[in-house]
Design an enzyme around this catalytic site. Structure first.
Site, PDB file in Angstrom:
ATOM      1  CG  ASP A   1       3.026  41.884  48.608  1.00  0.00           C
ATOM      2  OD1 ASP A   1       2.022  42.557  48.379  1.00  0.00           O
ATOM      3  OD2 ASP A   1       3.055  40.919  49.399  1.00  0.00           O
TER       4      ASP A   1
ATOM      5  CG  ASP B   1       6.206  37.589  56.319  1.00  0.00           C
ATOM      6  OD1 ASP B   1       7.145  37.831  55.536  1.00  0.00           O
ATOM      7  OD2 ASP B   1       5.257  38.367  56.510  1.00  0.00           O
TER       8      ASP B   1
ATOM      9  CG  ASP C   1      11.021  41.213  51.223  1.00  0.00           C
ATOM     10  OD1 ASP C   1      11.300  41.916  52.189  1.00  0.00           O
ATOM     11  OD2 ASP C   1       9.947  41.246  50.610  1.00  0.00           O
TER      12      ASP C   1
ATOM     13  CD  GLU D   1       4.372  37.347  53.151  1.00  0.00           C
ATOM     14  OE1 GLU D   1       4.012  37.189  54.318  1.00  0.00           O
ATOM     15  OE2 GLU D   1       4.623  38.454  52.649  1.00  0.00           O
ATOM     16  CD  GLU D   2       8.891  37.525  49.973  1.00  0.00           C
ATOM     17  OE1 GLU D   2       8.792  37.602  48.735  1.00  0.00           O
ATOM     18  OE2 GLU D   2       8.365  38.359  50.738  1.00  0.00           O
TER      19      GLU D   2
ATOM     20  CG  LEU E   1      12.502  41.798  56.173  1.00  0.00           C
ATOM     21  CD1 LEU E   1      13.077  41.315  57.496  1.00  0.00           C
ATOM     22  CD2 LEU E   1      13.612  42.252  55.279  1.00  0.00           C
TER      23      LEU E   1
ATOM     24  CD  GLU F   1       1.663  38.302  56.730  1.00  0.00           C
ATOM     25  OE1 GLU F   1       0.565  38.108  56.169  1.00  0.00           O
ATOM     26  OE2 GLU F   1       2.442  39.195  56.366  1.00  0.00           O
TER      27      GLU F   1
HETATM   28  P1  AHM Z   1      -1.575  48.208  54.362  1.00  0.00           P
HETATM   29  O1  AHM Z   1      -0.454  48.987  53.753  1.00  0.00           O
HETATM   30  O2  AHM Z   1      -2.601  47.795  53.346  1.00  0.00           O
HETATM   31  O3  AHM Z   1      -2.179  48.874  55.542  1.00  0.00           O
HETATM   32  O4  AHM Z   1      -0.940  46.822  54.840  1.00  0.00           O
HETATM   33  C1  AHM Z   1      -0.098  46.731  55.955  1.00  0.00           C
HETATM   34  C2  AHM Z   1       0.129  45.304  56.270  1.00  0.00           C
HETATM   35  C3  AHM Z   1       0.975  45.126  57.485  1.00  0.00           C
HETATM   36  O5  AHM Z   1       0.200  44.875  58.615  1.00  0.00           O
HETATM   37  C4  AHM Z   1       1.844  43.947  57.100  1.00  0.00           C
HETATM   38  O6  AHM Z   1       3.079  44.037  57.750  1.00  0.00           O
HETATM   39  C5  AHM Z   1       1.961  44.094  55.609  1.00  0.00           C
HETATM   40  O7  AHM Z   1       0.805  44.730  55.186  1.00  0.00           O
HETATM   41  C6  AHM Z   1       1.936  42.831  54.790  1.00  0.00           C
HETATM   42  O8  AHM Z   1       3.023  42.092  54.996  1.00  0.00           O
HETATM   43  P2  AHM Z   1       4.253  41.899  53.980  1.00  0.00           P
HETATM   44  O9  AHM Z   1       5.200  43.020  54.224  1.00  0.00           O
HETATM   45  O10 AHM Z   1       4.767  40.582  54.429  1.00  0.00           O
HETATM   46  O11 AHM Z   1       3.714  41.872  52.577  1.00  0.00           O
HETATM   47 MG    MG Z   2       4.092  39.789  55.920  1.00  0.00          MG
END
Ligand code: AHM
Ligand code: MG
Length: 339
Positions: free
Chosen positions: A65, A116, A71, A94-95, A118, A280
């Site tokens: 990501d 996690d 973050d 996570e980071e 943020l 998570e």
């Molecule tokens: P999506 O965009 O594929 O639906 O994913 C949404 C999900 C959320 O539930 C979650 O907060 C996020 O993806 C993943 O978390 P992060 O922001 O830590 O990468």
């Molecule tokens: Mg997350």
């Protein structure tokens, strides 16, 4: 609420600690440290857009990501709030690619914190609720040796505390130490988290289903059947309203309070699901189970999964007990255990 009824999080944690004469106070102090981190992150989130903290930092994290500036700030804030206290031996986020042991020369404590910093950070730039999720384990490696990945790779059922902070219309901290789930709302005028949601229990049947339905064509037929049942009704399942923010903490919190089910199943793009087990799924699973709900990957309780990798992903179905049980029955029939 009149003045005499105000219970700060410090007082609440202290009163909980008194129920355990053997407690050393270290866990309580670690929770206070996390409260401080929550207040600092909350202050920055509230100023997002006013200062130069919005937007990406140009890097990608280990899950691919784009890292947002906030973050990185949240990641450092949590670590700095807990790492130098002698209560923690290692953190994993996570980071960060690898676990971060306490720096040489600093005392190493008995706790492991996974977080996690943020969650939902893709939503920062559009002013949607985001959150911080944390999980606390006891150290399992030898006290005098280096702490590391072995301390982090523990099943969710071994957590001694877990919770989250939601930066929403107000900032809330919700946590459990295995004695129920308690929610606190930050009163920004006095800078204190005040008990606002004691002993949260989640309804056995929820009003809402929360899933990214644009992934429909990437799902297996059993996942499609589960989602169709929540949408249209099937047998004893009444049709539910759809609610999906795309910010896990916010979706989870709404469903915890109002009743509902959140799903992020495996799909052809994310064959092991999208969400991370340690940062998570496992902490929210402990919270939901303490509130009377349930969490599964489709064939196992999330809390029973023994992690093999730090950044392991998992399908996640979490929320109201009866709704998760219904989904699990259908998914388990065709499930291949996830690694
Ligand atoms: P999506 O965009 O594929 O639906 O994913 C949404 C999900 C959320 O539930 C979650 O907060 C996020 O993806 C993943 O978390 P992060 O922001 O830590 O990468
Ligand atoms: Mg997350």
């Amino acid at each position: 609420m009149d003045g005499s009824e105000v219970i700060t999080i410090e007082r609440f944690i202290m009163e909980q600690e008194r129920l355990h004469p053997e407690a050393t106070g270290e866990l309580s102090n670690l929770l206070y440290d996390l409260c401080l981190a929550a207040k600092i992150i909350s202050r920055h989130v509230r100023r997002a857009g006013l200062t130069d903290i919005l937007g990406t930092a140009g890097a990608v994290n280990v899950s691919g990501d784009l890292q947002q500036k906030l973050d990185l700030f949240a990641n450092e804030t949590v670590r700095h709030s807990i790492q130098h206290t002698g209560r923690v031996c290692v953190t994993a986020s996570e980071e960060d690619e690898e676990p971060v042991p306490v720096p040489p020369g600093k005392p190493a404590g008995k706790y492991v914190v996974l977080y996690d910093p943020l969650d939902g950070s893709a939503n920062i730039d559009v002013n949607v609720s985001i959150g911080t999720i944390f999980s606390i384990h006891r150290r399992v490696t030898r006290k005098n040796g280096p702490a590391g990945v072995a301390d982090c790779l523990q099943a969710g059922k071994k957590q001694i505390a877990a919770g989250y902070i939601l930066y929403g219309s107000s900032t809330m901290l919700v946590y459990t130490t295995g004695q129920g789930v308690h929610g606190f709302t930050l009163d920004p005028t006095i800078g204190e988290f005040l008990l606002s949601h004691p002993d949260i229990t989640t309804p056995a049947v929820g009003k809402y289903y929360s899933v990214n339905e644009s992934n429909w064509n990437r799902w297996t037929p059993p996942v499609q059947r589960v989602v169709a049942a929540f949408k249209n009704g099937e047998g004893r399942i009444q049709p539910k309203n759809a609610r999906y923010i795309g910010s896990l903490v916010a979706d989870f919190h709404r469903n915890l309070i109002s009743g509902g089910i959140f799903l992020y199943p495996a799909d052809t793009k994310n064959p092991h699901g999208k969400l991370r087990l340690l940062y998570e799924a496992a902490p929210l699973a402990l919270v939901v189970e303490q509130a009377g709900g349930r969490a599964t990957d489709g064939c196992r309780s999330i809390l029973d999964i023994s992690p093999e990798k730090l950044h392991q992903k998992t399908p996640l179905v979490i929320g109201s007990k009866d709704d998760v049980a219904f989904a699990a029955r259908i998914l388990a029939a065709e499930a291949v255990p996830q690694k």
